[in-house]
Design a protein around this motif. Structure first.
Motif, PDB file in Angstrom:
ATOM      1  N   PHE A  23       0.824  -1.209   0.000  1.00 40.80           N
ATOM      2  CA  PHE A  23       0.000   0.000   0.000  1.00 40.80           C
ATOM      3  C   PHE A  23       0.858   1.259   0.000  1.00 40.80           C
ATOM      4  CE2 PHE A  23      -3.256  -2.955   1.776  1.00 40.80           C
ATOM      5  CZ  PHE A  23      -4.119  -2.861   0.703  1.00 40.80           C
ATOM      6  N   GLY A  24       2.019   1.191   0.642  1.00 41.38           N
ATOM      7  CA  GLY A  24       2.890   2.353   0.657  1.00 41.38           C
ATOM      8  C   GLY A  24       3.421   2.663  -0.728  1.00 41.38           C
ATOM      9  N   LEU A  25       4.012   1.647  -1.382  1.00 41.47           N
ATOM     10  CA  LEU A  25       4.635   1.888  -2.686  1.00 41.47           C
ATOM     11  C   LEU A  25       3.586   2.094  -3.781  1.00 41.47           C
ATOM     12  CD1 LEU A  25       7.671  -0.571  -2.572  1.00 41.47           C
ATOM     13  CD2 LEU A  25       7.652   1.900  -2.257  1.00 41.47           C
ATOM     14  N   MET A  26       2.583   1.208  -3.815  1.00 39.95           N
ATOM     15  CA  MET A  26       1.561   1.321  -4.863  1.00 39.95           C
ATOM     16  C   MET A  26       0.695   2.550  -4.634  1.00 39.95           C
ATOM     17  SD  MET A  26       2.174  -0.992  -6.943  1.00 39.95           S
ATOM     18  CE  MET A  26       0.750  -1.117  -8.005  1.00 39.95           C
ATOM     19  N   GLY A  27       0.350   2.807  -3.361  1.00 38.63           N
ATOM     20  CA  GLY A  27      -0.473   3.973  -3.042  1.00 38.63           C
ATOM     21  C   GLY A  27       0.244   5.251  -3.451  1.00 38.63           C
ATOM     22  N   GLY A  28       1.551   5.300  -3.211  1.00 40.66           N
ATOM     23  CA  GLY A  28       2.318   6.475  -3.588  1.00 40.66           C
ATOM     24  C   GLY A  28       2.378   6.634  -5.101  1.00 40.66           C
ATOM     25  N   TRP A  29       2.469   5.500  -5.772  1.00 41.32           N
ATOM     26  CA  TRP A  29       2.592   5.544  -7.242  1.00 41.32           C
ATOM     27  C   TRP A  29       1.271   5.943  -7.888  1.00 41.32           C
ATOM     28  CZ3 TRP A  29       2.311   0.855 -10.936  1.00 41.32           C
ATOM     29  CH2 TRP A  29       2.708   1.260 -12.230  1.00 41.32           C
ATOM     30  N   LYS A  30       0.183   5.280  -7.425  1.00 40.09           N
ATOM     31  CA  LYS A  30      -1.152   5.521  -8.030  1.00 40.09           C
ATOM     32  C   LYS A  30      -1.841   6.733  -7.411  1.00 40.09           C
ATOM     33  CE  LYS A  30      -1.482   1.580 -10.486  1.00 40.09           C
ATOM     34  NZ  LYS A  30      -1.411   1.627 -11.961  1.00 40.09           N
ATOM     35  N   ARG A  31      -1.196   7.313  -6.389  1.00 40.35           N
ATOM     36  CA  ARG A  31      -1.786   8.464  -5.690  1.00 40.35           C
ATOM     37  C   ARG A  31      -3.162   8.160  -5.112  1.00 40.35           C
ATOM     38  NH1 ARG A  31       1.142  12.779  -6.357  1.00 40.35           N
ATOM     39  NH2 ARG A  31       2.800  12.709  -7.898  1.00 40.35           N
ATOM     40  N   ARG A  32      -3.305   7.009  -4.502  1.00 38.40           N
ATOM     41  CA  ARG A  32      -4.583   6.673  -3.877  1.00 38.40           C
ATOM     42  C   ARG A  32      -4.491   6.916  -2.380  1.00 38.40           C
ATOM     43  NH1 ARG A  32      -6.543   1.190  -6.889  1.00 38.40           N
ATOM     44  NH2 ARG A  32      -6.387   2.058  -8.989  1.00 38.40           N
ATOM     45  N   PHE A 121       5.157  11.002  -0.915  1.00 35.67           N
ATOM     46  CA  PHE A 121       6.534  10.801  -0.469  1.00 35.67           C
ATOM     47  C   PHE A 121       6.561  10.015   0.835  1.00 35.67           C
ATOM     48  CE2 PHE A 121      10.311  12.094   1.861  1.00 35.67           C
ATOM     49  CZ  PHE A 121      11.294  11.896   0.914  1.00 35.67           C
ATOM     50  N   ARG A 122       5.704  10.436   1.748  1.00 34.33           N
ATOM     51  CA  ARG A 122       5.654   9.796   3.058  1.00 34.33           C
ATOM     52  C   ARG A 122       5.225   8.331   2.918  1.00 34.33           C
ATOM     53  NH1 ARG A 122       1.043  11.038   6.310  1.00 34.33           N
ATOM     54  NH2 ARG A 122       1.210   9.972   8.319  1.00 34.33           N
ATOM     55  N   ALA A 123       4.262   8.086   2.017  1.00 34.47           N
ATOM     56  CA  ALA A 123       3.793   6.718   1.818  1.00 34.47           C
ATOM     57  C   ALA A 123       4.912   5.847   1.269  1.00 34.47           C
ATOM     58  CB  ALA A 123       2.600   6.717   0.867  1.00 34.47           C
ATOM     59  N   ARG A 124       5.692   6.417   0.348  1.00 34.32           N
ATOM     60  CA  ARG A 124       6.768   5.621  -0.242  1.00 34.32           C
ATOM     61  C   ARG A 124       7.863   5.311   0.765  1.00 34.32           C
ATOM     62  NH1 ARG A 124       6.232   8.752  -5.935  1.00 34.32           N
ATOM     63  NH2 ARG A 124       5.633   6.931  -7.162  1.00 34.32           N
ATOM     64  N   VAL A 125       8.165   6.296   1.623  1.00 38.75           N
ATOM     65  CA  VAL A 125       9.162   6.045   2.676  1.00 38.75           C
ATOM     66  C   VAL A 125       8.718   4.858   3.524  1.00 38.75           C
ATOM     67  CG1 VAL A 125      10.142   6.960   4.810  1.00 38.75           C
ATOM     68  CG2 VAL A 125      10.033   8.404   2.783  1.00 38.75           C
ATOM     69  N   VAL A 126       7.450   4.914   3.937  1.00 39.76           N
ATOM     70  CA  VAL A 126       6.914   3.857   4.788  1.00 39.76           C
ATOM     71  C   VAL A 126       6.909   2.523   4.037  1.00 39.76           C
ATOM     72  CG1 VAL A 126       4.703   3.080   5.688  1.00 39.76           C
ATOM     73  CG2 VAL A 126       5.616   5.302   6.370  1.00 39.76           C
ATOM     74  N   GLY A 127       6.608   2.566   2.737  1.00 39.85           N
ATOM     75  CA  GLY A 127       6.603   1.351   1.933  1.00 39.85           C
ATOM     76  C   GLY A 127       7.985   0.694   1.898  1.00 39.85           C
ATOM     77  N   ALA A 188      15.461   4.848   3.067  1.00 35.45           N
ATOM     78  CA  ALA A 188      14.075   4.917   2.589  1.00 35.45           C
ATOM     79  C   ALA A 188      13.765   6.308   2.043  1.00 35.45           C
ATOM     80  CB  ALA A 188      13.118   4.570   3.729  1.00 35.45           C
ATOM     81  N   PHE A 189      14.273   7.340   2.714  1.00 36.32           N
ATOM     82  CA  PHE A 189      14.070   8.708   2.211  1.00 36.32           C
ATOM     83  C   PHE A 189      14.728   8.866   0.839  1.00 36.32           C
ATOM     84  CE2 PHE A 189      12.188  11.879   5.103  1.00 36.32           C
ATOM     85  CZ  PHE A 189      11.898  11.073   6.190  1.00 36.32           C
ATOM     86  N   ALA A 190      15.935   8.292   0.690  1.00 33.63           N
ATOM     87  CA  ALA A 190      16.637   8.416  -0.588  1.00 33.63           C
ATOM     88  C   ALA A 190      15.877   7.694  -1.691  1.00 33.63           C
ATOM     89  CB  ALA A 190      18.056   7.862  -0.453  1.00 33.63           C
ATOM     90  N   CYS A 191      15.428   6.456  -1.404  1.00 33.08           N
ATOM     91  CA  CYS A 191      14.701   5.695  -2.431  1.00 33.08           C
ATOM     92  C   CYS A 191      13.395   6.397  -2.789  1.00 33.08           C
ATOM     93  CB  CYS A 191      14.415   4.281  -1.947  1.00 33.08           C
ATOM     94  SG  CYS A 191      15.889   3.276  -1.864  1.00 33.08           S
ATOM     95  N   ALA A 192      12.689   6.890  -1.775  1.00 34.99           N
ATOM     96  CA  ALA A 192      11.424   7.568  -2.044  1.00 34.99           C
ATOM     97  C   ALA A 192      11.674   8.797  -2.917  1.00 34.99           C
ATOM     98  CB  ALA A 192      10.754   7.968  -0.734  1.00 34.99           C
ATOM     99  N   ALA A 193      12.755   9.519  -2.631  1.00 32.15           N
ATOM    100  CA  ALA A 193      13.069  10.705  -3.430  1.00 32.15           C
ATOM    101  C   ALA A 193      13.356  10.316  -4.871  1.00 32.15           C
ATOM    102  CB  ALA A 193      14.266  11.434  -2.834  1.00 32.15           C
ATOM    103  N   MET A 194      14.013   9.170  -5.053  1.00 35.53           N
ATOM    104  CA  MET A 194      14.319   8.745  -6.417  1.00 35.53           C
ATOM    105  C   MET A 194      13.048   8.335  -7.143  1.00 35.53           C
ATOM    106  SD  MET A 194      18.005   6.888  -6.294  1.00 35.53           S
ATOM    107  CE  MET A 194      17.897   5.896  -4.820  1.00 35.53           C
ATOM    108  N   PHE A 195      12.145   7.646  -6.430  1.00 40.99           N
ATOM    109  CA  PHE A 195      10.862   7.289  -7.046  1.00 40.99           C
ATOM    110  C   PHE A 195      10.097   8.537  -7.457  1.00 40.99           C
ATOM    111  CE2 PHE A 195      10.939   3.040  -4.788  1.00 40.99           C
ATOM    112  CZ  PHE A 195      10.959   2.306  -5.962  1.00 40.99           C
ATOM    113  N   GLU A 196      10.124   9.530  -6.570  1.00 38.21           N
ATOM    114  CA  GLU A 196       9.372  10.757  -6.830  1.00 38.21           C
ATOM    115  C   GLU A 196      10.071  11.627  -7.868  1.00 38.21           C
ATOM    116  OE1 GLU A 196       6.918  12.575  -4.017  1.00 38.21           O
ATOM    117  OE2 GLU A 196       6.166  10.561  -4.405  1.00 38.21           O
ATOM    118  N   GLY A 197      11.354  11.378  -8.068  1.00 38.07           N
ATOM    119  CA  GLY A 197      12.124  12.251  -8.942  1.00 38.07           C
ATOM    120  C   GLY A 197      12.300  13.621  -8.322  1.00 38.07           C
TER     121      GLY A 197
END
Lengths: 650, 154
Positions: A23-32, A121-127, A188-197
């Protein structure tokens, strides 16, 4: 029933960690939004179940439930209560549970305290934190379950290794793990930042306090381990370049580099890719540390068991996280361009130097630690890399680093200009030289290395105090970040002075002493006064009384012991140590040599306390720096990076 | 500073760092690698005289001798084919005892006695240094003897 409940709670925690990841990674990606909310609920749920498992295992220890194999192997009914509790992380399975427990606490903290960050961003960090948790939970459940039953139950436990029956060691693993696991947050912050660009000054500002907190725990954890090795291993060294010590020191060097590189990314928007890489390296080295320690590849005090399945599993995890994050980096890093320039002696340049030196020493330590493994793997002979290697590779980048701190603190962002006039540095250097000479006269030790070490240490302390002094004179306030930086750097100076003092002028002597015999070390006369049997809660011991006189005056009475624990019958050395502001006096009993004589090790350790005190002061500085107000603004608006003036915050 | 010069400086400092690293590593490595040999290799004369190395094996029962009241102790290590005589003066580690696997650091003297300046017996009564374990496995299986070392472990 409780062990089964604990096992079940761990399995549920794994399920929730999977949910958190998805839910963290997919939610962040799909913005749900609802998915992202679900991820945060999963964080809390996971923490509850991990805490439950932790409590169940604690209960088994406290109630002497020797039907649990792990408890039977690591506890005993005669063990004092504190050590029954700390025995939980006294061996492999339990220490993994502690790792997971701490990760779940970090995750809850991130989830709760970063509400001002963008939702995705926060969701992806948690993911990503969830993904790390999945890895470690499945490792524990698959290969290292602490809740396995022992049938039939043992009548009594095999006891905790006597070396671990110690207060500092009860606290050392939780501290160190909090630091280790904290690097996962920066990761996790670094990876989330990379996902977010998205990687800008705001991102760096969010990451800084988390990284600093992880770093300060790592600092305290390592210092505690060193202190414990000093008095408990019995032989008075404070650092052995043991592979496991290296495994904790490399992430520390990387996080130190990361803290400084984040400062540049926040203030000037530079070094972005580098900062990302450092986050990845710091976490990878923490994982590598876990791998080295737990897999039994390297043998040391800390390796508990060598089960090949465990080694392969951790190696798999390691490969997954390192390769995965580096691929992500290769894919996203080209998006991050920074184009600002800076002068050759600007603050950026000094911080770059800091980074190069720290990373170089980490890389060389890694080389020395892994080299024996490569040699062995390719059947090129069994070798070990001796401490002189590590001393050399630490000293060569270390000394310029300490000097550069003193100067670099006063450089300005962007432009090659030092805030104080050159004469200030001249005065500081002169004061440092005089004090260094003072130290050397006091220790009657005159070598170039000692001169350089003492001077560098004093210089850093003096240079650190310059800015607060200026601000105080000018009636300016002192932001927490500047105060923190100042104090941390004073800690570096204290540490440098301590290391220089001990390593230049320590005296160690092994000698055979009978009752009434004396030996002299650095003007201190050690006399073995008596030897008598004593009894502790779960051991018998021979206790010596050693008096130490200086110029005829009694300065200390030491009580070294040689213990024999009832359950694990191996002998244990408890050193007698007299702590002083200038020196430690140390005596340890070896063995009965016959004829009424014992082998005794006596030591004189000047300034050794400043090694650990310096580390604690560094950690205190980190703590103050995280208290800076700018980290607590609800909505950091400004994204643009302004070049800061002379009194820029570090 | 222009971006171009900045890149140059960056590149230069990284290069300098790597060169520094390589330089120190080679220098420090050359003298500080210590090889491990088992007693058979020592007996076969495969080891350098006058150079530091490590030797390890089991301390056979009855091999530890000490003059009463003296700090110097003489003992042997064996891989069950050959033995090496070791002399050491100093405080022995807590877990040093007959029947235990140990590693000693030091040099061979002219008489073929290994003069140790450091003796390691690790911190767990079940511990067997991996080098020692491997070399024992290669030559002989000391099964019971090793098991007997484990004190009270279930």
């Amino acid at each position: 029933m409780t062990p089964e409940l604990g096992h079940f709670a761990l399995a549920l925690a794994l399920a929730l960690a999977l949910a958190q990841t998805f839910f963290g990674l997919m939610g962040g990606w799909k913005r749900r939004s609802r998915w992202m909310d679900a991820a945060h609920s999963a964080v809390v749920g996971q923490a509850v179940f991990v805490a439950a498992a932790f409590a169940m295992l604690s209960r088994a220890f406290m109630t002497n439930d020797f039907s649990v194999a792990y408890v039977a192997n690591n506890s005993n009914s005669a063990l004092p209560a504190l050590f029954k509790f700390s025995a939980l992380w006294g061996a492999h399975e339990g220490s993994l549970l502690l790792w997971i427990f701490i990760l779940s606490l970090w995750s809850v903290a991130v989830s709760l305290f970063s509400k001002s960050l963008p939702e995705t961003f926060r969701a992806r960090v948690v993911g990503i934190l969830g993904l790390v948790s999945v890895g470690f939970l499945s490792f524990t459940l698959g290969t290292s379950n602490p809740f396995l039953r022992l049938i039939p139950a043992a009548a009594d436990g095999a006891d905790l290794n006597p070396l671990l029956q110690d207060v500092a060691l009860a606290v050392h693993p939780p501290m160190l793990y909090t630091g280790y696991v904290g690097t996962a947050v920066a990761f996790a912050f670094a990876c989330a930042a990379m996902f977010e660009g998205r990687l800008d000054a705001t991102w760096a500002r969010w990451t800084r306090p988390w990284t600093t907190v992880a770093w300060l725990f790592l600092t305290v954890g390592i210092a505690l381990g060193s202190w414990w090795a000093y008095y408990e291993l019995g032989w008075g060294g404070w650092w052995f370049w043991d592979p496991v010590e290296n495994a904790s020191f490399m992430p520390w060097l990387m996080s130190t580099a990361l803290i400084h590189s984040l400062a540049v990314t926040e203030k000037r928007g530079l070094f972005k890719s580098w900062t990302l890489l450092l986050s990845i390296f710091a976490f990878s080295l923490s994982l590598l540390g876990t791998f080295l320690v737990r897999s039994g590849v390297l043998v040391s005090v800390h390796s508990f068991a060598s089960d090949p399945a465990r080694g392969i599993f951790i190696l798999g995890l390691l490969t997954f996280f390192i390769i995965g994050s580096l691929l992500l980096f290769a894919w996203r890093a080209p998006l991050l361009k920074s184009s600002a320039g800076f002068g050759l002696f600007s603050r950026e340049a000094f911080l770059l130097l800091n980074n190069v030196l720290l990373v170089v020493s980490a890389a060389l330590i890694l080389l020395g630690t892994l080299w024996p493994l490569f040699m062995d793997a390719f059947s090129l002979g069994k070798i070990s890399v001796g401490p002189p290697y590590f001393n050399a590779i630490f000293l060569v980048p270390g000394v310029p680093l300490v000097v550069a701190i003193g100067v670099g603190m006063h450089s300005t962002w962007k432009h090659s200009r030092l805030a104080p006039k050159p004469v200030v540095f001249g005065v500081l250097a002169a004061v440092a030289a005089v004090l260094a000479l003072g130290f050397m006269v006091w220790l009657s030790h005159y070598t170039l290395l000692a001169a350089v070490g003492f001077m560098a240490g004093v210089f850093v302390i003096g240079a650190s105090l310059y800015e607060p002094w200026q601000r105080w004179r000018g009636g300016h306030s002192l932001p927490a970040a500047v105060l923190g930086m100042t104090i941390a750097h004073i800690g570096v100076g204290m540490f440098t002075i301590g290391v220089t003092g001990v390593e230049s002028s320590k005296i160690e002597r092994d000698i055979a002493l009978g009752v009434g015999d004396t030996t002299e070390v650095a003007g201190y006369v050690f006399k073995l006064e008596s030897l008598k049997p004593v009894q502790g809660p779960n051991y018998n011991a021979t206790e010596g009384e050693v008096t130490v006189r200086h110029d005829g005056d009694l300065v200390a009475t030491l009580h070294p012991q040689k213990r024999s624990y009832w359950v694990r019958t191996n002998p244990m050395t408890e050193a007698g140590i007299a702590v002083g502001p200038g020196r430690d006096l140390f005596a340890a009993l070896g063995e009965d040599l016959g004829g009424g004589r014992w082998s005794v090790r006596v030591q004189y350790k000047p300034l050794i306390r400043y090694i650990w005190l310096g580390a604690l002061v560094m950690a205190l500085g980190g703590l103050l720096a995280t208290a800076d107000r700018r980290y607590r603004r609800r909505r950091p608006e400004e994204v643009a990076v302004a070049s800061n003036s002379a009194h820029a915050e570090g | 500073m222009t971006p171009r010069r900045k890149r140059l400086v960056l590149f230069g400092s990284v290069l300098l760092g790597v060169a520094l690293a390589a330089g120190i590593a080679t220098l420090a490595f050359r003298d500080n690698l210590q090889y491990f040999y088992n007693p058979s290799e020592v007996a076969a004369g495969k080891v350098p005289v006058g150079k530091r190395f490590r030797v390890g094996g089991m301390v056979p029962n009855g091999s530890v001798h000490r003059e009463t009241g003296s700090l110097t102790v003489n003992f042997e290590v064996t891989d069950f084919e050959n033995t090496v005589k070791i002399s050491y003066s100093g405080v022995l580690p807590d877990l040093f005892r007959e029947g235990q696997g140990i590693i000693a650091h030091g040099k061979l003297d002219n008489q073929g006695v290994f003069v140790a300046d450091e003796v390691l017996a690790k911190h767990d009564e079940k511990y067997m240094p991996p080098e020692v374990r491997d070399s024992l496995k290669k030559t002989h299986t000391p099964g019971t003897e090793v098991a007997a070392v484990g004190a009270s472990k279930s």
